[in-house]
Design a protein around this motif. Sequence first.
Motif, PDB file in Angstrom:
ATOM      1  N   PHE A  74       7.755  -8.676 -35.536  1.00  8.39           N
ATOM      2  CA  PHE A  74       7.944  -8.678 -36.972  1.00  8.39           C
ATOM      3  C   PHE A  74       9.056  -7.697 -37.293  1.00  8.39           C
ATOM      4  O   PHE A  74       9.303  -6.754 -36.536  1.00  8.39           O
ATOM      5  N   SER A 116       3.701  -0.701 -32.176  1.00  2.00           N
ATOM      6  CA  SER A 116       3.066  -1.992 -31.876  1.00  2.00           C
ATOM      7  C   SER A 116       1.613  -1.788 -31.485  1.00  2.00           C
ATOM      8  O   SER A 116       1.123  -0.666 -31.437  1.00  2.00           O
ATOM      9  N   LEU A 126       6.314  -7.055 -43.943  1.00  2.95           N
ATOM     10  CA  LEU A 126       6.846  -7.426 -42.629  1.00  2.95           C
ATOM     11  C   LEU A 126       7.087  -8.922 -42.596  1.00  2.95           C
ATOM     12  O   LEU A 126       6.338  -9.690 -43.195  1.00  2.95           O
ATOM     13  N   MET A 184       6.752  -4.039 -33.882  1.00  4.99           N
ATOM     14  CA  MET A 184       7.507  -4.413 -35.040  1.00  4.99           C
ATOM     15  C   MET A 184       8.849  -3.712 -34.999  1.00  4.99           C
ATOM     16  O   MET A 184       8.958  -2.623 -34.440  1.00  4.99           O
ATOM     17  N   MET A 232      -0.184  -6.237 -36.986  1.00  3.62           N
ATOM     18  CA  MET A 232       1.024  -5.418 -37.104  1.00  3.62           C
ATOM     19  C   MET A 232       0.972  -4.523 -38.329  1.00  3.62           C
ATOM     20  O   MET A 232       1.394  -3.363 -38.270  1.00  3.62           O
ATOM     21  N   GLN A 256       7.680 -12.165 -39.854  1.00  4.61           N
ATOM     22  CA  GLN A 256       7.641 -12.584 -38.447  1.00  4.61           C
ATOM     23  C   GLN A 256       8.985 -13.185 -38.080  1.00  4.61           C
ATOM     24  O   GLN A 256       9.511 -14.029 -38.780  1.00  4.61           O
TER      25      GLN A 256
END
Length: 130
Positions: A76, A31, A58, A1, A44, A60
């Motif tokens: 993300f 991650s 978060l 992320m 995530m 995407q």
Amino acid sequence: MILTDRLGRVLMHLRDDLPGIAWPGYWSLPSGLAEPDETPAEAMARELREETGLSLPLTQRLDSPPGPDGDRVVFFTGFWHGDPATLPLTEGVKLEFYSLSGLAGLRVPPFVTEALQQLRASGLLGGAAD
């Protein structure tokens, strides 16, 4: 992320330099892999909590096609402005914010560099250039 702060820097994770792990000794993003029956978003969120203690919304942003081994990388983004030194480090060596230009001298996996450049070019990575 890809977590950024209000200065546009990206939170990077210095991975352990151990044989048998992916990208040992590299600066990468927080991650991890999805567990069975877990969506990428759930994975995530879980990995973020496990690796940093943070629970954040978060979004995407990028989804790459499956590679030759069948694995797919999903990126993300999120926002957090704090001191990485205060986060509970449960794996790896260090968490630190870097500008994109600051990453130039670090060992960073090519797929991470590419994703950051794509997000920056699309305007989704804010001012993370410098």
